[in-house]
Every structure is written in structure tokens, then in C-alpha cells.
Write a protein that holds these residues in place. Structure first.
Motif, PDB file in Angstrom:
ATOM      1  N   VAL A  71      -1.114   9.074   4.208  1.00  0.00           N
ATOM      2  CA  VAL A  71      -2.034   8.096   3.896  1.00  0.00           C
ATOM      3  C   VAL A  71      -3.429   8.480   3.204  1.00  0.00           C
ATOM      4  O   VAL A  71      -3.947   7.849   2.796  1.00  0.00           O
TER       5      VAL A  71
ATOM      6  N   THR B  87      -5.075   7.072  -0.102  1.00  0.00           N
ATOM      7  CA  THR B  87      -4.421   6.165  -0.540  1.00  0.00           C
ATOM      8  C   THR B  87      -5.105   4.897  -0.389  1.00  0.00           C
ATOM      9  O   THR B  87      -5.923   4.685   0.314  1.00  0.00           O
TER      10      THR B  87
ATOM     11  N   PHE C  84      -4.312   2.873   1.827  1.00  0.00           N
ATOM     12  CA  PHE C  84      -4.236   2.630   3.382  1.00  0.00           C
ATOM     13  C   PHE C  84      -5.811   3.112   3.905  1.00  0.00           C
ATOM     14  O   PHE C  84      -6.182   2.237   4.587  1.00  0.00           O
TER      15      PHE C  84
ATOM     16  N   GLY D 219      -0.714   1.354   0.060  1.00  0.00           N
ATOM     17  CA  GLY D 219      -1.190   2.623   0.295  1.00  0.00           C
ATOM     18  C   GLY D 219       0.425   3.256   0.628  1.00  0.00           C
ATOM     19  O   GLY D 219       0.649   4.294   0.243  1.00  0.00           O
ATOM     20  N   PHE D 220       1.078   2.467   1.476  1.00  0.00           N
ATOM     21  CA  PHE D 220       2.550   3.040   2.054  1.00  0.00           C
ATOM     22  C   PHE D 220       3.374   3.050   0.786  1.00  0.00           C
ATOM     23  O   PHE D 220       4.125   4.071   0.639  1.00  0.00           O
ATOM     24  N   LEU D 221       3.190   2.145  -0.169  1.00  0.00           N
ATOM     25  CA  LEU D 221       4.247   2.018  -1.135  1.00  0.00           C
ATOM     26  C   LEU D 221       3.777   2.942  -2.374  1.00  0.00           C
ATOM     27  O   LEU D 221       3.916   2.641  -3.625  1.00  0.00           O
ATOM     28  N   GLY D 222       2.643   3.753  -2.220  1.00  0.00           N
ATOM     29  CA  GLY D 222       2.285   4.811  -3.169  1.00  0.00           C
ATOM     30  C   GLY D 222       1.303   4.751  -3.796  1.00  0.00           C
ATOM     31  O   GLY D 222       0.971   5.398  -4.887  1.00  0.00           O
ATOM     32  N   LEU D 223       0.271   3.701  -3.574  1.00  0.00           N
ATOM     33  CA  LEU D 223      -0.877   3.476  -4.560  1.00  0.00           C
ATOM     34  C   LEU D 223      -1.933   4.550  -4.114  1.00  0.00           C
ATOM     35  O   LEU D 223      -2.481   4.381  -2.815  1.00  0.00           O
ATOM     36  N   ALA D 224      -2.202   5.332  -5.087  1.00  0.00           N
ATOM     37  CA  ALA D 224      -3.351   6.307  -4.656  1.00  0.00           C
ATOM     38  C   ALA D 224      -4.760   5.750  -4.638  1.00  0.00           C
ATOM     39  O   ALA D 224      -4.885   4.790  -5.729  1.00  0.00           O
TER      40      ALA D 224
ATOM     41  N   LEU E 139       5.696   0.802  -9.073  1.00  0.00           N
ATOM     42  CA  LEU E 139       5.545   0.918  -7.687  1.00  0.00           C
ATOM     43  C   LEU E 139       5.732  -0.274  -6.747  1.00  0.00           C
ATOM     44  O   LEU E 139       5.785  -0.578  -5.593  1.00  0.00           O
ATOM     45  N   GLN E 140       5.939  -1.620  -7.561  1.00  0.00           N
ATOM     46  CA  GLN E 140       6.138  -2.818  -7.008  1.00  0.00           C
ATOM     47  C   GLN E 140       5.313  -3.168  -6.071  1.00  0.00           C
ATOM     48  O   GLN E 140       5.603  -3.580  -4.929  1.00  0.00           O
TER      49      GLN E 140
END
Lengths: 358, 118, 846
Positions: free
Chosen positions: C383, C386, C388, C448-453, C463-464
Motif C-alpha cells: 500500500v 498508493t 491507501f 489504493g488496493f485496486l492499484g491507484l498510485a 482500474l475500475q
């Protein structure tokens, strides 16, 4: 999409794996077979997610997360409930100042010291245990990845192979990725497979990846690295071992073909190659076996099979490649590549040449 | 006039009681980190041993601060005097603070045992 | 008799009255006035920072949005982060401390009123420099954390110079405020307010002030080194010339993590105050809470590496920080459970400030829990960097700092303005903020978990996370509406709120004991304190307690200072631990010097920024001369104080020296600042060494140890001579000034000798600071030592000049001056010795 249907898998065509396999220019048996495999293994979407894991490492971390999530959610509810009770509760009739003080101290010692110490000690031990489980000996296929503003140089030193913005790995085997940076600090992150490791210009780092199954995931630079940090992505493609070997062989064959310098397959390609050197593309982009050898931009030796352009900015279709050549700044403002004004015919020749680099 | 003369414990005892655990913790963290980072990157072999020795020393120091605090608490005597109350407060404060620092130092020692094979 | 009293009162009032007119605005030194200025300025910056955040949220609402380009987005998040961290949160709390602290601990002003003004002006000028980057169209764009090499000369433009120089000024302001707060709490408490009766807000401010001293000095070193790299071509952070890209991260986070607690601890102090008031009973487990605050202060310095888990540095080193980062949770746990225990069954009245406290509970506990999660090394690998993390620290900073700040705003505004706020509007503001905060930041965990840096100006559709982003943007606008409600309420109440009365919340601390708004001198008669909540009824004494004798002393001192003195400003000074009166502390009066020296410093910094090298010496001379004018003691003033008879009436000394004097403690704080700065420089040297292939580089020989010893040893002699002179002056029955004069002259001569030899050594170094990071670090250390010994020489010359003619009333001030000078010379000698060991000996021995 047709190709997938033909391969006879009764899985509804969905998700990026299909989109990828259906691109017309990615031919060859390797990819058709893999596409089918991908469908069974890959989650539709969430190709860049820390919770949709495809490796032991990321799975361990996700397990740690869910454990912490449960324990701390219960603790959160507990603390909030106590707060609620505290402000709603009526004072007891028998509360004397002395007993109150004694009760308060005990409450704080048990609730504020003992309870957090227990929870946090568990977290510390689980953390250290997970760390130990994630430790991997640096054995396996070696890959070197160097971060540039804003793309990835990817090399297979044992195979004399250089590509960019995508990493092919054999599934089910560890690969050792040595990380570095050419300019500023970047960070290597493929959440579906593992956590991130920073990449420094002056300090080598390393990560050992091991995908449990074939699939395709998206990675991204996670350390702010300037203007186009957002579009510094890459693709990780895990292939079954034999397909991976085939992929390596195809690339080697393509390079050998360039070195052998047979007559070009078409007039367009020949013209495109001239345009490539006339427009000074070679002053930044290396192409194996040609005078183009200065590494300022990504290596184009295998551009024809590249999955994306502009480090994940757009898919590598002929139209997009043409767009990228004439308007890279519109697509990815701030990147180093200048605009190359070409008329339509020249553009299509250049695209034809670049597409021939497989 | 001089308040120094009236306190039942010396100022240095009081300072150790108030800050001893904190200083031990600081030395432990900075020391352990420096040994690990400089030692491992510099290629020094005895990193784990050195950290364990440091941990033992700092645990002793923080423990000693806890005991001294208990002594301060006792030395304050019956709390019927303004100074006695203040000193007793410092003692109580020292006992809990130094005890907590001892626990934290112990927690910071745990990781070493996960790296013994390195 | 009555007329005499009235005359006395009028004279006292006149002595404290704020200076009038436009010039008066610039000479103001009073804590209340400047406290309000700090708070208002920081709230304006908060509004700007919030506006920038809204723009960013609009951009992120949908994937691949083209509302703005990457450059603007990077500028916005850099400005947003820096504004919120440096220009809003800390300055607001400084302002609150300046205003509320003296009211709570029973003092008439803070310890160094002119320093307050200096702190405000440097803060304001720093903020203005920072935003001046907009005028040149080059806002900083390398993030508020300014990682090198991205923030170095090779990659970032003029904007980063604005950032660095503005920040350096704000850091100086922070250092000044830290010293101010620490010394005020240690020395200027009401008689009877021993450590165990210190209001919890004062405990938290004490710890946070001490943390500022250590943290900000390291950051100041870091930013100045970065500017040397940028402006003068040094190589600290340039990997091509032996610099380290990781060094900056260590320095920055060594400041950066404590910074979070520098903001958070006073916020918990506010919460403790409000919880106590709402529950109408003393804070539960007070010693445990005080302990938790102190432990937090310490341990927060041991967390900096947890921002660097992903650096691939040895994991063993990281794991100590994981342990410390987890264990600091215990300290927060203690505070939370103490608040719950205090509230337990107290049926608190749910006022607007208390609503914010409850909001704090929810948001902070949530943010704290994600905080201990990210302390876990493997989890953080996922995380880190990200959204998160964005979610986590906004929960902590908005829930843990902004909510208490809003609570404080609602709670103390009636005291400041004398008018009550609108309850309805206040509740609207709270619920908008609470809902907005959770809507904005909760979805970010998932993103954050779904990949948003972090720090991306846009993200791909696949990334949805588009839906989460829409909710998040919506929440941001709700928060903005909440802030508008607060501001409207604030402005409305200032103009036409109902009168608040002296103690609208029925608080137990001293701030409820005077009118609202309080008189400018806060206390006509210094209060004597007998319990932690003096306003909640007197404490019974057990029969036969000696405590009464103590109180008689305190009462006598307090009575002597009733509406007095009126010829100069003064307040009672007390012992740091026991709270027993120990003297009458003279307080400074309005002066233009703080503004002018701040202006000089700003000029010098602007000179660096614009590379106009004439401005730098000009500004420095201006700054130093007005600092000197400010510091230089006045014999007439001493006489006035000495001959006032206040000493006899109060039974306390009026001219203070040693640990009784605020100045002595101020100097001690300065030693802390300089000491940490030197340790930071030594650290840089060794850290660069650690990553260097050869140290020194092959073409640079380290300076000769023998020559170095000859050059720097005179400082040790100077320190010895100064120390002897100090002792000689302190000896009873001092009459002959010759002894100290001779010794002082000797000290001065030795210092000048070192200056000459040291400068020669520096000038003849066989390497340049621009070639390699080795040269840079050696050069900077030697240069700083020389700057210190130049200052020491000036101080010694000043003492010498003063010691030549001593009137009786000058004796104590001269002793104090010599004590402080000796401390400084000793510090300089130690720094020189340390530098000698590092520069001359280490490369030969290690």
C-alpha cells in the motif's frame, strides 16, 4: 476474439486478456494458446490489484491484510461502542471519587495498555513471520529493469534481449529482477504479484517475482518521478515455460533476421526504414543490428509485438502508433519524444517498418 | 529560598527517573538501526550479536530507570507536602514511563530473532 | 488610597497596551495579538490549500480526465501538501499555543515576546515567498516531500527554490515557536502549578515544542543542503558526484514523522481539555496520559524509516522501526481509553466543540488503525505510495488534527472575541465536515488496493475505480461547504454574536477566570494554583500540612505583582518542576527589531533565490544588526528594574541569572537546535561514506590532522577561558573586574586565532565542494564551525565591552550574559572538536 472462439474454450470472451489476444498484429501460436490459458486463470479486470493475487508473495500479504482487517475492525467497533456507552450511560449512584479514580486507572491500564499491547504484539509477530516467508533466494531467470522518466528498460542479460515497458516471465518459476534507475527514483510495483521496491540511480535493489499461473498484469511506477509519473506503467506477462521458451526463440530469430539483413519484405518497410533514420529516430531509440544504438528512448528492436505504447498510455495498434509518432506530446505531455511531422504516406511506411520489428 | 535543598531526592535522580527510559530507548533504536544499516551494507559480520548486546544493555538501563523511579516514589514519603506530592508524581510518572519504554525496547529486540539466519 | 490604586492600574494598563497606529502593527509583540495573527494567517492558507485540493479532486473524478494537465496537477499537490503541513497545521497550533497557553498556565505573556513577533514575521514571509512562485509562473512541482534527485538542480526548476527558501523561513519560525513554547511552559507557570498540575494541553505543547526543536533543525539542515546543491552546485544529493539519493529521505523523514506528532500531540491536548470540560470532572489517569504524551514524543523520532520500507534497505534495520511504529499505538491507546474513562457516565453536554471531539474519536481511531497496519513491513510494500496511504494520513490529519483544531476554534473563539457562535450553523458545519471527510477518504482505501498510485494526475479506466472517485469528489465538496459554514459562523459571531461571559463552557482551567476577551496582560494579579482545575473549587488542605507555608510565599509574590510593575512588563517565573516562584521575569516591550531582522533574513533568502548575490550579504547584515540591537542589554533598563523595590516586596529576585532566567533556558534550547544540526551534518558525512566506493574520493586527500588540530584547538582554550571568567564573575564578593576581563580577552583572542587559522585551512583545502559529495560535506562542516566561532567572537567581544564598566544593577545581567556566552563558546568548541574528529581523524582511523 475470433481466435479465442476458435480455440474452443467455452468461456465468455471478456476482460483484457481477450482484448489483448484479439489484436490482429499479435500473431503466432504462442499467443493463441496463452490467451485461452489466461481466460481460465485471470480475473476479469483488476489486473493491478493487491487483493486479486496471482502469486504466493502477494497472497501472503493479502492474508496478512485480511487478518489485520478483521482484528482491527472488531477493535474499532469495540472502541466506538465504549465511547457510545461512555457518553450515554448514567452515572452510578455509588460512584465515590476514590473508587472512581481506582476504576479509571484500571480501565486505562487494561484498555489502553494491555489490550493494544496484545494486539500490536500479535501484529509484530505476524509481520515478521510474513517477512520471513517472503524472503526468496535470488535464484532464477535474471531480468534487469531500469526506470527512466517515464518508461521501463527491460533486459534479459542471459538472452541478450532488450525490450521495454513489458516483462515476460515463465509462470510458476522465480525470476530475479535487478532494479535500477537512470535519472530519478522510481518504484517497481506489480500488486497482483508482490509489493513494491524502489529503484535508485545510485543503489541497486532487487525483487524476486513468481507468478503462480500464466496471466497478464499491469504494473506501475509507484514513486513520484515527475511530470508523467501517472503514465509510467508496464505489463507483466507470465507464460507457461514452453511458451516462454518459444517467445524467447521468436525474439532471437527476429534479431537474427535483422542482423542477416535480408531484402525487406515490402517496399513500404524499406521506405519506412529510411524515414526512421532520416527523421533521426535512431538518435534516441536503439534497434538491434542497425546503427541505431543510443539508449535515450525505449529499445525498438521488438516494437512490433509491444503490447502498449508510451509505457501503458495506449494500446499498440497501427492507428495508435501513427498517432504516437505525430503527436506524442498530446498523448503524454512532457515526455522526451518530439513531434515528427510526416504526411500520411510516410507515416504509414514508418508504421509498417516499426511493425516489422518483431 | 533555594528549592534545590528541599527535594528528598537529587535533581539528577529526578532527571533519570523522568527521562532515563526515553534516553535508553533512543539509544537503542538509533544504535540498532545504525548497526543494521551500516553493518549490513558495510559487510560487517557480527551485526546480530552486537544488536543483542545493545538490547541487553538498554533493557537494563530502562529497567534501572524503572527501579529508580520506584525509589523516588518511596523517597517522597507521605504525601502531605507540596514537594512530596510533586516528587511522588514524578516517581509514579517515571515508573509507568520507564516500564513502557522497557516493553518497547523488548519489542524492538524481537525482530533480531527473525534474522538470525542472515 | 483608591485614587492611588487607580493610578497604579492605569499605569499598568498603559504599560501593556498595544502600540497604536500603523507602526504599532509592526512593533506588536503581545502573545494574544500575535496568536490571533498566527491563527488567522494559517486559516487563510488552509482555505487556499483546501481550494487546491478541490481542483485535484475534480481532475480525479473520472478516469483520463483532461480538466488539467500533469504539470498543473503536480504543482497543485506540491502546494497543497506543503501548505497544509507547513503553513496551516503547525502555525495554527503555534498561534493557539501563543494565545491560550499563557491564559492556562497563569502567565502574562510568553517567555520571549519579541521572538514571538520574529516567529510570526518569518512565518508570514516564508509563506509569501512560497506563494510568490505563482507570480513567476513556476510553482514547485516535486511534491511536498521533495525527493532528490527529482527536486535537485537537474530535474526541478525555479519553483523548488521558492519551495526551499520559503520553507527554510517557516522552519526558522517553527524553531522560534518551539523554543518559545518550551521555555514558557517550563518557566512561566503560575505559582503552585507543579508538573503534576500542568494542564494536559500544556503537557502536549511542551513535548511538541521540544520535538520541534529537534525535528525542525534537522529539516533546516536538509533544506539548506538541498539549496546548496541547487544554487551553488554542491553534490550532497547528486548520485553522479558521490551524492546519495537516499540521504534526503533519511533527513526529511527524520523531521517528517515527528512533524505529524508535533501537530497531533497538541491536538490530543485540545481533546483532553474539551473532554475534561464536557465531562465536568478531572481527566482520568492523568499521570498515564502525561506519560503517553512523553512516550509519543520520544518514539515519534523512531519512526522515520517506516516511510522507507520499499527502499530495499536492509530489512533488519527496517524491522526495528516496524516495532517502534506499532508500539507507539500503545501510547495513543492510553489517551483514548483515558478519555473514555473520563466521559464514562458523565452525561456530557453535546456542544459543537464536543461534536468535533466525537468526530475526532471516530476518524482518528480509524486512521490510527490503518496507521498500525502500514507499520507492518510486508503490508506496506503493497500500500505504500498508493491511495491507501492518502486515505490513512488524511484520516489522521483531518480526524486527528483538523477536527481538534475546529473544536478549539469553536471552544476558544468566545474567549478571543467575547461573543458566542451560532449553535445551529456550528452543527451544520460539523456534520458537513464529518460526512465529507468520510465520503472523501474512505473510498480511497479501496482505490489504493485496486492499484491507484499516489500523485498521479490521472488513471486508466481499467482500474475500475471511477465510481469510488466520484464519491470521493462529492465528499470533498461537502467538506468545503462545511468549512464555509465554519467561516460564516465565525465572521457572524465576531460581528453580532451574543456576549459570551467569562467562562461560557464552565471550564476548570485558568483561561475561564478572566473576562472574554481577556485583558491584554491576561492576569492583573498572577494567580496562585492549588489544583489541576483551579476554577472547579478550592482544594481542601489536610490539617497541619506544611503546604500552607509554601502558599504564603506564592501569595506574597502574587500580591506584589498585582497591577505591577508598571514601569516595565513582567510576570512571575517559577521552578520548572515544583512550580515554586523563583523570580520576576522581565518581558520585552514592543519593538521593530523582530520585523526588521526577519525582513533582513527574508532579503538574504530572496537573494539566494534570485541568484542576486548582492542581496545576500545585505540581508544578512540587516538581520544580524537588528538581532544584535534586540539582544543587546540596556543598562538603563537594568537600573529601572533593579531600583524598583519589587524584589523586596515580592521576596523574589527581579534580575535573573542561571536556570532561573528564561534566557538561560532559551540558550539551552538553542544548544539543542545547534546540536541536532551538527549531528545531522555528521550523519550526512557518514551516510555518504557508507555508499561511496572510496572515501575520500581518490583525488582528494583528507585535511591534515596536525594542521587541523592547530587550527581548531584554540577554541577549546577559548571555552576554558570563558568558563573561568564566568566562574570568576559568579564568585561572591566580586569587585575586581580585571580577572574576567583578562580571561575574556584571552577567550576572544583564541577564538579569533581559530577563525584565522580555520579560514586559512578552509581556503587551502585541496578539493572543491563542487567536485564530490565528500568535498561538499567537509566544506559545509568547516564553514558552519567558522560561522559559529565568528558568532562566539562577537558574543565575547560584547561581553568584554560590558564587563569593562559594571554598575551594581548590571552585575546579575552580566553574569547571565557570561553564562550564555560560555554556553555558546562551549558549544562551538564541542562542534569544532566533533568536526575535527569526523573530518580529520575518521578517514585515517576507520
Amino acid at each position: 476474439m475470433k481466435r479465442v472462439a476458435k480455440s474452443g474454450m467455452g468461456v465468455p470472451p471478456m476482460g483484457s486478456a481477450v482484448a489483448w489476444a484479439s489484436r490482429p498484429w499479435i500473431g503466432g501460436r504462442t499467443f493463441a494458446a496463452t490467451a485461452a490459458l489466461l481466460l481460465t486463470g485471470c480475473h476479469p479486470g483488476h489486473r493491478q490489484s493487491a487483493l486479486h493475487t496471482a502469486a504466493e508473495a502477494s497472497g501472503e500479504i493479502a492474508r496478512l491484510w485480511w487478518a489485520m482487517f478483521i482484528v482491527l475492525t472488531l477493535s474499532f467497533i469495540f472502541v466506538m461502542a465504549l465511547t457510545w456507552i461512555a457518553i450515554r450511560r448514567r452515572p452510578r449512584a455509588d460512584d465515590s471519587p476514590t473508587t472512581t479514580v481506582r476504576w479509571q486507572n484500571r480501565f486505562v491500564i487494561f484498555g489502553g495498555i494491555a489490550f493494544p499491547t496484545a494486539v500490536l504484539t500479535w501484529m509484530l509477530l505476524d509481520s515478521l513471520g510474513t517477512s520471513r516467508a517472503l524472503r526468496q533466494p535470488p535464484e532464477g531467470l535474471r531480468i534487469e529493469v531500469v526506470g527512466y522518466q517515464w518508461w521501463w528498460d527491460v533486459r534479459y542479460p542471459e538472452h541478450d534481449l532488450a525490450i521495454a515497458n513489458e516483462i515476460y516471465i515463465p509462470a510458476g518459476e522465480p525470476v530475479v529482477i535487478d532494479l535500477g534507475a537512470a535519472d530519478v527514483i522510481h518504484s517497481f510495483w506489480v500488486p497482483n504479484l508482490h509489493g513494491k521496491v524502489d529503484m535508485f540511480p545510485d543503489y541497486p535493489t532487487r525483487i524476486v517475482l513468481r507468478a503462480d499461473r500464466p496471466g497478464r498484469w499491469r504494473g506501475q511506477c509507484a514513486e513520484f518521478c515527475g511530470r508523467q509519473h501517472a503514465w509510467m506503467a508496464f505489463e507483466v506477462v507470465a507464460l507457461p515455460r514452453e511458451e516462454f521458451d518459444a517467445w524467447l526463440a521468436e525474439r532471437a530469430a527476429a534479431r537474427a533476421a535483422i542482423t542477416a539483413a535480408p531484402p525487406p519484405a515490402s517496399e513500404a518497410i524499406a521506405r519506412g526504414k529510411d524515414i526512421f533514420f532520416r527523421e533521426s529516430c535512431h538518435t534516441c531509440h536503439p534497434v538491434h543490428g542497425t546503427p541505431a544504438d543510443s539508449l535515450i528512448g525505449p529499445d525498438l528492436t521488438h516494437l512490433g509485438t509491444r503490447l502498449t505504447l508510451g509505457a501503458g498510455r495506449i494500446a499498440n495498434t497501427d492507428e495508435n502508433l501513427a498517432r504516437w509518432i505525430i503527436d506524442p506530446q498530446g498523448l503524454k505531455p512532457g515526455n522526451l519524444m518530439p513531434e515528427t511531422p510526416l504526411d500520411d504516406a510516410e507515416l504509414s511506411d514508418l508504421v509498417a517498418y516499426l511493425r516489422s520489428l518483431r | 529560598m533555594n528549592p534545590r535543598d528541599r527535594l528528598p531526592v537529587s535533581r539528577w535522580t529526578l532527571r533519570f527517573c523522568l527521562l532515563g527510559g526515553g534516553i535508553a530507548w533512543t539509544l537503542h533504536l538509533v544504535g540498532a538501526w545504525a548497526i543494521a544499516e551500516f553493518g549490513i551494507l558495510g559487510g560487517f559480520a557480527g551485526v546480530n550479536t552486537l544488536i543483542l548486546v545493545l538490547s541487553a544493555a538498554m533493557l537494563l538501563a530502562a529497567g534501572a530507570a524503572t527501579l529508580v523511579s520506584a525509589h523516588v516514589r518511596r523517597a517522597a514519603g507521605p504525601e502531605n507536602h507540596e514537594d512530596a506530592r510533586t516528587v511522588a508524581f514524578c516517581g509514579r510518572f517515571g515508573i509507568v514511563t520507564n516500564a513502557v519504554f522497557t516493553v518497547i525496547i523488548a519489542a524492538q529486540t524481537v525482530p533480531v530473532f527473525y534474522f538470525l539466519d542472515q | 488610597m483608591k485614587t492611588a490604586d487607580d493610578a497604579q492600574l492605569a499605569a499598568f494598563d498603559a504599560r501593556w497596551r498595544s502600540p497604536r497606529g500603523w507602526l504599532g502593527f509592526f512593533t506588536e509583540v503581545n502573545n494574544q495579538q500575535l496568536g490571533v495573527r498566527f491563527m488567522v494567517t494559517s486559516l487563510i492558507f488552509f482555505a487556499i490549500g483546501g481550494f487546491l485540493a478541490l481542483l485535484m479532486r475534480i481532475q480525479l473524478t473520472v478516469p483520463e480526465n483532461d480538466f488539467m494537465g500533469p504539470q498543473l496537477y503536480n504543482e497543485l499537490f506540491t502546494l497543497h501538501g506543503s501548505t497544509m503541513m507547513f503553513l496551516f497545521a503547525v502555525p495554527f497550533l503555534e498561534g493557539l499555543a501563543l494565545y491560550v497557553l499563557p491564559l492556562m498556565i497563569g502567565s502574562r505573556d510568553v517567555a520571549f515576546p519579541r521572538l514571538t513577533a520574529f516567529s510570526y514575521w518569518t512565518y508570514l514571509f516564508g509563506g509569501l515567498i512560497f506563494y510568490a512562485s505563482l507570480l513567476t509562473g513556476t510553482p514547485p512541482d516535486a511534491g511536498w516531500f521533495a525527493y532528490t534527485p527529482l527536486s535537485g538542480p537537474g530535474f526541478a526548476g525555479l519553483g523548488m527554490d521558492f519551495w526551499v527558501m520559503g520553507l527554510a523561513l517557516v522552519e526558522i519560525a517553527g524553531l522560534a515557536a518551539g523554543v518559545e513554547i518550551v521555555v514558557t511552559i517550563l518557566k512561566l507557570r503560575a505559582p503552585g502549578m507543579s508538573l503534576r498540575r500542568l494542564p494536559m494541553l500544556a503537557w502536549t505543547l511542551l513535548v511538541s515544542g521540544a520535538m520541534m526543536i529537534f525535528a525542525f533543525s534537522v529539516l533546516l539542515v536538509a533544506t539548506l543542503l538541498l539549496e546548496l546543491d541547487r544554487a551553488a552546485g554542491f553534490a550532497f544529493f547528486d548520485p553522479d558526484r558521490g551524492g546519495s539519493s537516499l540521504l534526503w529521505q533519511h533527513l526529511f523523514w527524520f523531521f517528517g514523522h515527528p512533524e505529524v506528532y508535533i501537530m497531533f500531540l497538541p491536538a490530543t491536548g485540545i481533546v483532553s481539555t474539551l473532554v475534561t470540560t464536557a465531562a465536568r470532572r478531572p481527566l482520568a489517569a492523568y499521570p498515564l496520559v502525561a506519560m503517553a504524551v512523553v512516550v509519543t514524543g520520544f518514539v515519534s523520532f523512531g519512526l522515520w524509516m517506516h516511510h522507507m520500507y520499499a527502499t530495499g534497505l536492509p530489512e533488519l534495520g527496517l524491522s526495528f522501526f516496524a516495532a517502534a511504529s506499532l508500539m507507539i499505538g500503545v501510547a495513543s491507546g492510553i489517551q483514548i481509553f483515558a478519555w473514555i474513562a473520563t466521559l464514562w457516565g458523565s452525561r456530557p453536554r453535546i456542544t459543537v466543540p464536543f461534536l468535533y471531539v466525537l468526530g475526532f474519536f471516530f476518524n482518528f481511531v480509524l486512521g490510527g488503525f490503518t496507521g498500525v497496519m502500514v507499520a507492518v513491513v510486508p503490508f506496506d510494500w503493497q500500500v505504500h505510495d498508493t491511495f491507501f496511504i492518502v486515505a490513512h494520513f488524511h484520516y489522521v490529519l483531518i480526524g486527528g488534527v483538523v477536527f481538534p483544531v475546529f473544536a478549539a476554534l469553536h471552544y476558544w473563539l468566545p474567549k478571543v472575541t467575547g461573543r458566542l457562535q451560532n449553535e445551529r450553523l456550528g452543527r451544520w458545519g460539523f456534520w458537513l465536515n464529518f460526512a465529507g471527510c468520510n465520503l472523501t477518504f474512505f473510498p480511497m482505501h479501496i482505490m489504493g488496493f485496486l492499484g491507484l498510485a499516489r500523485r498521479v494526475y490521472t488513471y486508466p479506466e481499467e482500474l475500475q475505480i471511477g465510481g469510488y472517485n466520484i464519491v470521493s469528489t462529492l465528499g470533498a465538496f461537502l467538506m468545503a461547504a462545511g468549512f464555509v459554514a465554519i467561516v460564516v459562523d465565525l465572521l457572524r459571531s465576531v460581528r453580532r454574536g451574543p456576549a459570551a461571559g467569562d467562562n461560557p463552557w464552565d471550564t476548570g482551567t485558568l483561561d475561564g477566570s478572566m473576562s472574554s476577551p481577556p485583558p491584554i496582560y491576561s492576569f492583573l494579579r498572577p494567580p496562585v494554583v492549588r489544583s489541576r482545575e483551579p476554577l472547579w473549587g478550592p482544594v481542601k488542605h489536610k490539617a497541619g500540612e506544611p503546604a500552607l507555608e509554601e502558599e504564603a510565599l506564592s501569595e506574597r509574590a502574587s500580591a506584589a505583582l498585582h497591577a505591577a510593575p508598571s514601569d516595565w512588563r513582567a510576570t512571575l517565573a517559577t521552578d520548572a518542576i515544583t512550580g515554586r516562584p523563583s523570580g520576576v521575569q522581565v518581558l520585552a516591550e514592543p519593538s521593530l527589531s523582530p520585523l526588521l531582522s526577519a525582513l533582513g533574513l527574508t532579503l538574504a533568502f530572496v537573494g539566494v533565490l534570485l541568484k542576486s548575490y548582492l542581496l545576500i550579504p545585505l540581508g544578512l547584515v540587516l538581520a544580524v544588526s537588528f538581532l544584535a540591537r534586540w539582544m543587546y542589554p540596556s543598562s538603563d533598563y537594568n537600573r529601572k528594574v533593579y531600583s524598583s523595590g519589587l524584589a523586596e516586596r515580592s521576596g523574589l529576585p527581579v534580575l535573573l541569572e542561571g536556570a532561573r532566567s528564561c534566557s538561560w533556558w532559551g540558550m539551552l534550547c538553542f544548544v539543542g537546535i545547534a546540536g541536532s544540526a551538527f549531528v545531522a551534518l555528521f550523519f550526512c558525512y557518514f551516510y555518504l561514506w557508507l555508499f561511496a566506493e572510496s572515501w575520500p574520493p581518490p583525488d582528494a586527500a583528507p585535511p591534515d590532522p596536525l594542521r587541523g588540530a592547530i587550527a581548531h584547538a584554540p577554541l577549546l582554550l577559548a571555552a576554558g577561558a570563558a568558563w573561568l571568567a564566568k566562574r570568576r564573575l559568579a564568585a561572591p564578593g566580586f569587585s575586581a573586574a580585571r580577572g574576567p576581563l583578562l580571561l575574556l580577552s584571552a577567550a576572544l583572542a583564541f577564538t579569533v586565532l581559530q577563525l584565522g587559522l580555520g579560514s586559512f585551512e578552509l581556503a587551502t583545502l585541496p578539493f572543491s565542494p563542487r567536485d564530490h559529495s565528500y568535498g561538499s560535506s567537509v566544506w559545509v562542516m568547516l564553514m558552519v564551525v567558522l560561522t559559529f566561532s565568528l558568532t562566539a567572537a562577537l558574543l565575547l567581544a560584547c561581553s568584554l565591552a560590558r564587563a569593562r564598566r559594571i554598575e551594581p544593577w548590571d552585575l546579575t545581567p552580566l553574569r547571565l550574559q557570561l553564562q550564555l556566552t560560555t554556553m555558546f563558546v562551549l558549544l562551538t568548541a564541542l562542534a569544532a572538536a566533533g568536526t575535527y574528529a569526523v573530518v580529520h581523524l575518521a578517514p585515517r582511523l576507520l
